[in-house]
Design an enzyme around this catalytic site. Structure first.
Site, PDB file in Angstrom:
ATOM      1  N   ARG A   1       0.825  -1.219   0.000  1.00 37.22           N
ATOM      2  CA  ARG A   1       0.000   0.000   0.000  1.00 37.22           C
ATOM      3  C   ARG A   1       0.859   1.269   0.000  1.00 37.22           C
ATOM      4  O   ARG A   1       0.534   2.261   0.650  1.00 37.22           O
ATOM      5  CB  ARG A   1      -0.966  -0.006   1.202  1.00 37.22           C
ATOM      6  CG  ARG A   1      -2.094  -1.012   1.045  1.00 37.22           C
ATOM      7  CD  ARG A   1      -3.053  -0.956   2.210  1.00 37.22           C
ATOM      8  NE  ARG A   1      -2.433  -1.392   3.451  1.00 37.22           N
ATOM      9  CZ  ARG A   1      -2.891  -1.141   4.672  1.00 37.22           C
ATOM     10  NH1 ARG A   1      -3.994  -0.441   4.806  1.00 37.22           N
ATOM     11  NH2 ARG A   1      -2.262  -1.590   5.728  1.00 37.22           N
TER      12      ARG A   1
ATOM     13  N   LEU B   1       1.284   3.524  -2.231  1.00 38.84           N
ATOM     14  CA  LEU B   1       0.642   4.737  -2.740  1.00 38.84           C
ATOM     15  C   LEU B   1      -0.284   5.346  -1.688  1.00 38.84           C
ATOM     16  O   LEU B   1      -0.351   6.560  -1.522  1.00 38.84           O
ATOM     17  CB  LEU B   1      -0.142   4.427  -4.032  1.00 38.84           C
ATOM     18  CG  LEU B   1      -0.808   5.640  -4.696  1.00 38.84           C
ATOM     19  CD1 LEU B   1       0.217   6.692  -5.090  1.00 38.84           C
ATOM     20  CD2 LEU B   1      -1.610   5.209  -5.924  1.00 38.84           C
TER      21      LEU B   1
ATOM     22  N   LYS C   1     -20.143   3.489  -7.077  1.00 38.68           N
ATOM     23  CA  LYS C   1     -19.515   2.195  -7.348  1.00 38.68           C
ATOM     24  C   LYS C   1     -19.244   1.979  -8.840  1.00 38.68           C
ATOM     25  O   LYS C   1     -20.056   2.290  -9.682  1.00 38.68           O
ATOM     26  CB  LYS C   1     -20.431   1.074  -6.859  1.00 38.68           C
ATOM     27  CG  LYS C   1     -20.144   0.647  -5.437  1.00 38.68           C
ATOM     28  CD  LYS C   1     -21.307  -0.126  -4.861  1.00 38.68           C
ATOM     29  CE  LYS C   1     -21.546  -1.408  -5.601  1.00 38.68           C
ATOM     30  NZ  LYS C   1     -20.624  -2.479  -5.197  1.00 38.68           N
TER      31      LYS C   1
ATOM     32  N   SER D   1     -22.926   0.947  16.527  1.00 39.07           N
ATOM     33  CA  SER D   1     -21.584   1.230  17.039  1.00 39.07           C
ATOM     34  C   SER D   1     -21.533   2.591  17.733  1.00 39.07           C
ATOM     35  O   SER D   1     -22.228   3.526  17.341  1.00 39.07           O
ATOM     36  CB  SER D   1     -20.570   1.190  15.898  1.00 39.07           C
ATOM     37  OG  SER D   1     -20.943   2.071  14.880  1.00 39.07           O
TER      38      SER D   1
ATOM     39  N   TRP E   1     -19.378  -8.511   0.767  1.00 36.45           N
ATOM     40  CA  TRP E   1     -18.120  -7.870   1.123  1.00 36.45           C
ATOM     41  C   TRP E   1     -16.990  -8.877   1.307  1.00 36.45           C
ATOM     42  O   TRP E   1     -15.972  -8.579   1.917  1.00 36.45           O
ATOM     43  CB  TRP E   1     -18.309  -6.979   2.361  1.00 36.45           C
ATOM     44  CG  TRP E   1     -19.016  -5.696   2.007  1.00 36.45           C
ATOM     45  CD1 TRP E   1     -19.203  -5.197   0.746  1.00 36.45           C
ATOM     46  CD2 TRP E   1     -19.620  -4.755   2.900  1.00 36.45           C
ATOM     47  NE1 TRP E   1     -19.893  -4.002   0.807  1.00 36.45           N
ATOM     48  CE2 TRP E   1     -20.157  -3.708   2.117  1.00 36.45           C
ATOM     49  CE3 TRP E   1     -19.769  -4.682   4.292  1.00 36.45           C
ATOM     50  CZ2 TRP E   1     -20.826  -2.613   2.672  1.00 36.45           C
ATOM     51  CZ3 TRP E   1     -20.426  -3.582   4.839  1.00 36.45           C
ATOM     52  CH2 TRP E   1     -20.942  -2.572   4.036  1.00 36.45           C
TER      53      TRP E   1
ATOM     54  N   HIS F   1     -21.975  11.071   8.942  1.00 38.53           N
ATOM     55  CA  HIS F   1     -20.713  11.344   8.252  1.00 38.53           C
ATOM     56  C   HIS F   1     -20.224  12.760   8.506  1.00 38.53           C
ATOM     57  O   HIS F   1     -19.100  13.095   8.208  1.00 38.53           O
ATOM     58  CB  HIS F   1     -20.869  11.120   6.742  1.00 38.53           C
ATOM     59  CG  HIS F   1     -21.164   9.697   6.416  1.00 38.53           C
ATOM     60  ND1 HIS F   1     -22.434   9.263   6.120  1.00 38.53           N
ATOM     61  CD2 HIS F   1     -20.385   8.603   6.399  1.00 38.53           C
ATOM     62  CE1 HIS F   1     -22.409   7.961   5.915  1.00 38.53           C
ATOM     63  NE2 HIS F   1     -21.179   7.534   6.072  1.00 38.53           N
TER      64      HIS F   1
HETATM   65  N1  GLN Z   1     -24.254  -1.820  13.175  1.00 37.25           N
HETATM   66  C1  GLN Z   1     -23.282  -1.205  12.341  1.00 37.25           C
HETATM   67  C2  GLN Z   1     -22.702   0.027  13.009  1.00 37.25           C
HETATM   68  O1  GLN Z   1     -23.408   0.678  13.700  1.00 37.25           O
HETATM   69  C3  GLN Z   1     -23.876  -0.807  11.018  1.00 37.25           C
HETATM   70  C4  GLN Z   1     -22.847  -0.231  10.089  1.00 37.25           C
HETATM   71  C5  GLN Z   1     -23.356  -0.006   8.682  1.00 37.25           C
HETATM   72  O2  GLN Z   1     -24.523  -0.042   8.422  1.00 37.25           O
HETATM   73  N2  GLN Z   1     -22.468   0.254   7.760  1.00 37.25           N
HETATM   74  O3  GLN Z   1     -21.559   0.369  12.844  1.00 37.25           O
END
Ligand code: GLN
Ligand code: ZN
Length: 761
Positions: A16, A18, A120, A441, A569, A702
């Site tokens: 990695r 770069l 994507k 989370s 994933w 975000h």
């Molecule tokens: N349960 C996960 C979190 O809260 C959900 C993450 C997600 O949807 N990308 O991090």
């Protein structure tokens, strides 16, 4: 003689390099020279590693993204970065990443700029920067980047084949900012492509690879016509064009592609060979047919003997006109399996990363040129590896196969319909109106990451690690109680990643150490490798959840990742359909769901963040995918009693095409991303008369901004115009792991206050 060539090489570097160079440049810790020097070194090394091929891609290297590179080559920069005084590379990063007005980060300075939208790249997990268009868009050639790389390549003696994105795919992937028709730009775009091709011809280039993967999707008549217009106009250029298609079959576009006036056509034959015969019959007798015989999408060894069985007769028939290559750019696979010395040797013997795939290609090339005897040893070793994989008890678990074969449709069915379940759950959970919760989370603090890495490195023992995680869980619970949230979560401190965490505990999964694949810009992901029948030797989350529940009288949500997301994933098996692997995952997660229920957990959330992104490229194939995806979710979720409340979570905002499938999942509660769309996306739920409960995200996790109580109240009132208030939940858009507690606490306090205001109204 068959020509062997490559379509593209992973650009980030096996270690990695770069990524690290970019990030230190962006932080201002390294000069542009240092960064550019890393670029030069990587290109040089990667071309060396492709030696022995007859044609090697040049121009596939990009500092951030190949589509953004193309935008710069075509002079199609968004208006907002025009007139930038600094260096062109800095301007490129401004489009790629945006720049805040106050930001001091990086070089070149001056003024805030919004980042280009990212999306994507076909059905891969690579993301590109979306080209922006409007009626006034003009194009102007800037071939400097390609010419520099070409000069480097020729100084190195590389047999260069420049790679560009073709005009139709470029337009198709872009976005018109003023709703004007993108194809109207074609007459302005084509002269720039023509000038580019002539410039390359002037440099002595013979072949140019023009990527048009849009040809493997369903095209309207208009777009089909555009292909004809474009390539008839470009045919006067003095280079030979290899039109490259990948990620699927041409199918109904085969006739169109075969008849375009180009010198060669590349197709992906790793999925099926159905395109080959019809194309051979259609192709004019001087045209090259390049077959993508080694998958650029997965990490398995190719069955070289099977490939030879198919292509030897074609080589006989086509002679020099047959070329072979990987199916697509190797951008989507890790660089070098040799680095994986800690990987189980048996599993390693079944795999091939980019360098090994090029070796496979060299073997195939020699077999075609000199006969199979010339590579008898390599072919025998390859056959032995494949046979061992097929027969391995690590791959085959008869108990799992029996369990999948004996799935009963009733397993995916709850005892009662939603209204009945809702009554029972309400009686048990006694939640207020507009119940509040979070998505799972809580902040992954520096202490959490340190404890995890110390534990992984063996410096923190299991007991010490458990204590550290329990302390984090206790903290999350304390904060949530103080905030007066209604349904709590344990905070996912113990999880590094929502897929890896489960993969590590399931049998049938392996993990690489350096198997990084570029996701976007400097960001790479290391997909787990699903190699065998999936089973769950022991509970994966029960202990943590039980501990969290022991700290509070409020309901604690059990938190799981769903089978479709785990599948989408991961690197998946090529020896059975994805649907079968998904059912196996569903059965394993189902056991976890049932164990959580058994442990007294009343609310269980099963995240399906990646369900939508698994949609096939062709719409005609959507229904089939959605069928097994929804079936897998139902299988994993619906074994519980009526009283147990099942949640699911999806952090995206496009449900138009899949709302019926979302409803068929029949989760009691779905939480979705909505804050940025001002609740508009609830329209589709309303139109569909979506019957169950919904938690439309009320703030964007975000962003570091703290949402106000008034803003959340307003959003929820907008939501209540579309969904009956008694079926609404109040929650953020997604998990909070990337935020700090200092942001999370005031944001959630405002969210809970908003819910109270709504209840009082
Ligand atoms: N349960 C996960 C979190 O809260 C959900 C993450 C997600 O949807 N990308 O991090
Ligand atoms: Zn999410």
């Amino acid at each position: 003689m068959t020509t062997i060539h490559n379509l593209g090489f992973p650009r980030v570097g096996g270690k990695r390099e770069l990524k690290f160079a970019l990030e230190s440049y962006w932080k201002g810790n390294a000069s542009r020279d240092t960064l550019e020097n890393v670029g030069v070194q990587l290109r040089k090394r990667h071309w060396d590693q492709q030696s022995g091929l007859d044609l090697v891609p040049v121009g596939d290297f990009a500092y951030y993204d190949q589509v953004l590179d193309m935008s710069f080559t075509l002079g199609n920069l968004p208006e907002r970065v025009h007139g930038f005084q600094g260096d062109a590379l800095d301007n490129y990063f401004r489009v790629a990443r945006g720049r805040s007005a106050q930001g001091t980060e990086g070089h070149g300075c001056c003024g805030g700029v919004a980042a280009g939208e990212m999306t994507k790249w076909f059905d891969t997990n690579y993301h590109y920067i979306v080209p922006e268009f409007n009626t006034a868009t003009e194009f102007r050639l800037d071939a400097s980047r390609l010419l520099e790389q070409l000069a480097e390549a020729s100084a190195q003696g590389v047999k260069a084949k420049p790679v560009i994105i073709g005009p139709i795919t470029y337009l198709a992937l872009g976005k018109s900012k003023d709703q004007s028709a993108k194809l109207a730009l074609l007459p302005r775009l084509l002269p720039v492509y023509a000038a580019l091709l002539d410039t390359l011809a002037g440099e002595g280039v013979e072949w140019v690879q023009v990527d048009e993967p849009i040809l493997v999707t369903e095209l309207d008549a208009e777009w089909q016509h555009a292909f004809n217009t474009a390539y008839h106009q470009l045919k006067v250029c003095k280079v030979k064009l290899l039109l490259a298609t990948y990620f699927g079959e041409l199918k109904e576009n085969g006739y169109l592609a075969a008849n375009l006036p180009v010198a060669g056509l590349h197709i992906d034959v790793t999925g099926s060979h159905d395109d080959v015969q019809p194309l051979i019959n259609l192709l004019a007798p001087h045209k090259i047919l390049s077959l993508g015989v080694v998958s650029g999408r997965n990490i398995w060894k190719t069955d070289l003997t099977a490939v030879l069985d198919r292509i030897e007769p074609l080589a006989e028939r086509l002679g020099d006109r047959l070329w072979i290559a990987p199916s697509c750019s190797l951008l989507h696979v890790p660089v070098d399996l040799e680095c994986e010395q800690q990987l189980d040797p048996e599993i390693r013997s079944w795999l091939a990363f980019a360098l090994q795939k090029l070796d496979e290609l060299r073997v195939l090339g020699r077999a075609l040129r000199e006969g199979r005897e010339a590579v008898a040893a390599e072919l025998a070793a390859n056959r032995a590896a494949l046979a061992a994989r097929r027969a391995s008890p690590r791959v085959n678990n008869p108990a799992v196969q029996t369990a999948v074969a004996s799935i009963d449709p009733r397993d995916g069915q709850r005892d009662s319909a939603y209204p009945e379940r809702a009554r029972k759950q309400a009686a048990l959970l006694k939640l207020p109106a507009f119940p509040t919760t979070t998505i799972g989370s809580f902040p992954q603090t520096a202490e959490i990451r340190l404890a995890r890495s110390e534990h992984k490195a063996g410096r923190l023992d299991d007991a010490g690690y458990k204590k550290a995680m329990q302390a984090e869980i206790a903290r999350s619970v304390r904060e949530q109680e103080a905030l007066e949230l209604d349904v709590l979560v344990h905070g996912e401190a113990e999880r590094n990643d929502m897929v890896e965490y489960f993969g590590e505990q399931l049998d049938g999964y392996a993990f690489s150490r350096f198997g990084w694949v570029q996701s976007y810009g400097s960001r790479c992901v290391k997909p787990p490798i699903l190699f065998g029948d999936i089973s769950r030797p022991r509970p994966m989350t029960v202990e943590w959840t039980r501990y969290a529940q022991s700290l509070t009288a409020k309901p604690m949500k059990g938190m799981l990742t769903g089978p479709v997301t785990i599948l989408n994933w991961s690197f998946v098996r090529d020896d059975q359909p994805r649907s079968v692997s998904c059912r196996q995952l569903a059965l394993a997660i189902r056991q976890e769901v049932l164990d959580l229920e058994e442990a007294g957990v009343r609310v269980i959330q099963i995240d399906e963040a990646a369900l939508r992104e698994g949609l096939p490229l062709r719409r005609a194939e959507w229904a089939q995918y959605l069928d097994w995806a929804v079936e897998s979710f139902r299988l994993c979720a619906n074994g519980v009693s009526d009283e147990t409340q099942i949640h699911t979570h999806m952090c995206y905002s496009e449900f138009n095409d899949i709302i019926a499938s979302i409803a068929a999942m029949d989760a009691d509660v779905i939480t979705i991303e909505t804050s940025r769309s001002d609740m508009e996306l609830l329209d589709v739920f309303k139109q569909f008369k979506y019957p169950n409960e919904i938690g439309p995200g009320v703030y964007d996790i975000h962003s570091p901004n703290i949402p106000t109580q008034e803003h959340i109240v307003r959003l929820m009132r907008t939501a209540a115009k579309r969904i009956p208030a008694e079926r609404l939940w109040v929650n953020p858009d997604c998990g909070l792991k990337t935020r700090g507690w200092a942001e999370v606490i005031p944001a959630l306090a405002n969210m809970v206050a908003a819910a109270k205001t709504l209840r009082a109204a």
